[in-house]
Each structure stands twice: as C-alpha cells, then as structure tokens.
Design an enzyme around this catalytic site. Sequence first.
Site, mmCIF file in Angstrom:
data_model
loop_
_atom_site.group_PDB
_atom_site.id
_atom_site.type_symbol
_atom_site.label_atom_id
_atom_site.label_comp_id
_atom_site.label_asym_id
_atom_site.label_seq_id
_atom_site.Cartn_x
_atom_site.Cartn_y
_atom_site.Cartn_z
ATOM 1 N N LYS A 241 -1.533 -0.880 -31.733
ATOM 2 C CA LYS A 241 -0.508 -1.771 -30.978
ATOM 3 C C LYS A 241 -0.690 -2.901 -31.658
ATOM 4 C CE LYS A 241 -1.696 -0.456 -25.947
ATOM 5 N NZ LYS A 241 -0.066 -0.101 -25.538
ATOM 6 N N ARG A 315 -2.289 9.639 -20.448
ATOM 7 C CA ARG A 315 -1.852 11.012 -20.004
ATOM 8 C C ARG A 315 -2.641 12.150 -20.579
ATOM 9 N NH1 ARG A 315 4.155 10.258 -22.377
ATOM 10 N NH2 ARG A 315 3.346 8.220 -22.486
HETATM 11 N N1 BES Z 1 -1.373 1.473 -21.427
HETATM 12 C C1 BES Z 1 -0.398 1.781 -22.083
HETATM 13 C C2 BES Z 1 0.835 1.522 -21.098
HETATM 14 C C3 BES Z 1 0.876 -0.002 -20.765
HETATM 15 C C4 BES Z 1 1.309 -0.929 -21.911
HETATM 16 C C5 BES Z 1 0.891 -0.492 -19.373
HETATM 17 C C6 BES Z 1 1.753 -2.330 -21.298
HETATM 18 C C7 BES Z 1 0.893 -1.566 -18.993
HETATM 19 C C8 BES Z 1 1.550 -2.680 -19.799
HETATM 20 C C9 BES Z 1 -0.280 3.338 -22.634
HETATM 21 O O1 BES Z 1 -1.297 3.781 -22.827
HETATM 22 C C10 BES Z 1 0.781 3.214 -23.770
HETATM 23 O O2 BES Z 1 0.319 2.641 -24.776
HETATM 24 N N2 BES Z 1 1.816 3.838 -23.200
HETATM 25 C C11 BES Z 1 2.928 3.855 -24.556
HETATM 26 C C12 BES Z 1 3.544 5.501 -24.512
HETATM 27 C C13 BES Z 1 4.177 5.531 -25.617
HETATM 28 C C14 BES Z 1 3.476 5.355 -26.972
HETATM 29 C C15 BES Z 1 4.911 7.056 -25.680
HETATM 30 C C16 BES Z 1 3.949 2.976 -23.906
HETATM 31 O O3 BES Z 1 4.454 2.870 -22.821
HETATM 32 O O4 BES Z 1 4.864 2.356 -24.911
HETATM 33 MN MN MN Z 2 -1.844 3.423 -25.131
#
Ligand code: BES
Ligand code: MN
Length: 461
Positions: A241, A315
Amino acid sequence: MPPNFAPRNDNNIPLYVVNKDALDHTLQQLEPPARAWVIASGFTAKLGQTCVIPEADGSIQTVLAGWGDAKSRNRGRFHMATIAAKLPAGDYKIESGLNQFERYEAALAWLLGSYRFDRYTEKPAIKARLVEPFGVENARVLAEAEGSFLTRDLINTPTNDMGPEQLETAFFDLAKKFKARVSSIIGDDLLRENLPLIHAVGRASDQKPRLLDMIWGDETHLKITLVGKGVCFDTGGLNIKPGSSMGLMKKDMGGAANVMGLAHMIMALGLNVRLRVLVPAVENSISAGAFRPQDVLTSRKGLTVEINNTDAEGRLVLADALAMADEESPDLLICMATLTGAARVALGPDMPPFFTDDSKLAHKIAAAAKATADPLWRLPFWDAYEGMIEPDMADLDNAPAGGMAGAITAALFLRRFVENTPQFVHLDMYGWTPTAKPGQPKGGEAQSIRAMLQVIEGFIT
Ligand code: BES
Ligand code: MN
Ligand code: ZN
C-alpha cells in the site's frame, strides 16, 4: 476505566432536557430568580447547550440541557454526550423531556462519551456521571458500552502491542472471563489442520498466523457463530500500500475487535445461545516468504484462488474461517470485516453495508439498526456479478481487475465458502471514527454490534 452509572441518591443533580419548543413552558415552571438566571444566561435550548442554575448559596440546584429540534438532532446521534462533557462534576439524573428511544440513546451516549484510550498517556476523565436512568434496561446499556469499549481498545492499540500474539491473548482473556472453551491453531499447524489461506497470508510476519476459536454456552441452544477479520496490520503485502493508505491499517483487525465486543455483550448478558467465535489473526506482511501475485492457492474448502492482489487478503483468511464455521451449519453466521475501501466510498465511515440473501433477516437487521442508533445499510449479493470473481486460471479471483462494485465482489467471494448455513450475513465495516463526534472520540469504533445484539435477542425471545 470501565463504563458505569452513578448510584441514585439525594445528592443527585436534576437535569432537565428542554426541547426548543418547550422552552417557554419550562421557563414558566421555574421560580422567578431561576427564570431570570436562565434568560440572562442566554439559554435558548439549542441542541447541546447547557445552563447550570445555582441555589442561593452557590451550589448547583438544577441543570437545563438544550435538546434543539428534530431537524438539528437528526444530523447526528448521541447528543447527550455533548451535554455530559460540558457539565460540572456531579451525579446527574435525567428528569424529563425524552421518549423511550431517546432515554436509551442518551444513557448509551453518556457512557460511550466517557471512553478514554489512556494506555500511553494520561487523559482527563469525564467529571459528570449519569445516575442509573429509569425506563431503560440499565444492565443491557452497560453491557453494550462495555463491549464497545473492548472493541475500541483492541482497535486503538497499535500493532506493536496488538499483533497476532497479543490479539490471541486478548481473545483468551475474554474466554476466561466468561468460562468459554478456547483454542488456537498456530503457524504450520494451520497447514496440518487444512487452513492454507490463513497460513499463506500470515506466514511472512514475525508473529505466526493463527486461527482463534471460542465456544460458549449450552450445546442445545441456538447456534450462532461470529467470524471476524483479524488482520493486525495490513501493509498490502508485496502489492504494498502507499503510505497514505497504510497509515490506518492497525485497524484492520476491526472485524475481530467487533465480534469480540459482541461476544462480550452476549456472554455478559448470559443470552441463551451456543456461541462460537472464530478469528483468523494474521499480519499481512512482507518478506522473502510472502505469498505473491499470480500464486494459485487451494483453500480449506478445495476451491482454488488466483491471487491477483496480495492486498485483498481479508477475503482469503475469512474464506478458510467461514468454511470451518459452515461445516457445523450454525443457525446464524455473522461475518464482520474491514474488508474493502469500496464500502467506505459507497456509504462513508459511519454506515457499514451488510449483505444477506435472507430478506427477513435483512429487515430485522435494518429495524435493529434504527432501534439501537447503530446505522447499517443493505447492499446486494448481486448474482450477476459472480462472473467478475471467476478468472481463467482458478476457481476464484481474489482481486477482480477494474475494481467495479468492490464491496459486492468481495462479499460474493465470501459467500462461496458458506453453503450449509441457513442464515448468513456479512458486514463490511470501517471500524474507525475519523473525526470526533458526540460520544465517539476519534479512533477505533464499535459498529453494527449493538444492532446485531438486538437481532440475536430477537431470535431467542
Ligand atoms: N483492509 C483493506 C480494506 C480497507 C481499506 C478497509 C481502507 C478500510 C479502509 C483490504 O485488505 C484491502 O486492502 N482491500 C482492497 C482490495 C482490492 C485490492 C481488491 C481495497 O479495498 O482496495
Ligand atoms: Mn488489504
Ligand atoms: Zn485488509
């Protein structure tokens, strides 16, 4: 400090809650000197305004609290917390002005507003205490506040003190408090016990990945299983990230923190359910051993998953935990997770979406969300998007390209692992208050668990 009410006694200070349109009536009921004081103070019953009326000797006689009008109140909730924070030290009893829902919400607001996260630095405590209110189930409000405090503490604690090991300790402490059975499958044992996705996501961390499992209550009661995402920190893995997105990722165990808060409420109230709580506790970290984009992993259920983004890790760990939960087909399965940024983009930080195929359950959840001041909004398990999570290479894609309907495709992914459970609901939550609001300090937040407590109570009564 745990939340608490003050005892009822002769020294309690009466607090009159005054609607804007009841101001004149209230003024008329006061003795002339008090009336003059209130007018001179400029009290207009504006929402959140307070007016302390003194006795002739200077001690506090009565306090008026402005309750505004419906329009101003509807812009938020927990307004009583604003009032409580302004009051001088003392024990206050609410004397008037509120309907049953408002009395409940006001009591809860007072307690939720007394929360302080002071593990690392001293914080001044709230000075005004609320006397156990009449017409409110005090034990239940207290249990709700206690559970919410636990959730907030768990989320607020940074990962250096809340990694998978410490989350396990907190989980075991919770089990011990209520004499629940508890176990943990750790590290390579996850492979032996067929929990490969939890292992894959968590294996790059110094702290071993694990699956936490708690069972409580009479086996003959209704079986309710809670599954919570326990990603103690989410770097994104090799699909790292950017700093701005990583900044808050200590809260990525918000689902776990919320199911633990809900479990605390259920056990403290002694509900007649057989409760199970499953938490995959991992850190999505980076090392030579980290799982990679394009890896194809086989899940507990046998479904293969092509990894197209190591940042879609929630997931994956939930898939194995949900598959395990589903093996004993509980009557109700509740999944909570800080799963997607898309959920927050759709509904903002305060209103988690929930997904269920059961319309009756959906209506119960929506009603409970309203009745408990715990907002939730339904989004669909939209069958027509199933194709989006099916790559050529494997059964499932963990991160469909394009990111359209991101909250829905993540929910559909989870649903593939739940086949034998009659009622399944998944909640995609933010778990965090970005800017302080009444009763809600900035930081970790309990979401959906007061509503879900009410839903569960509805099943057994
Ligand atoms: N933990 C994050 C989701 C998240 C991000 C929740 C910011 C709340 C605030 C999750 O693991 C994630 O990174 N999801 C990605 C999925 C994508 C790579 C398909 C997302 O939502 O961008
Ligand atoms: Mn993530
Ligand atoms: Zn995550």
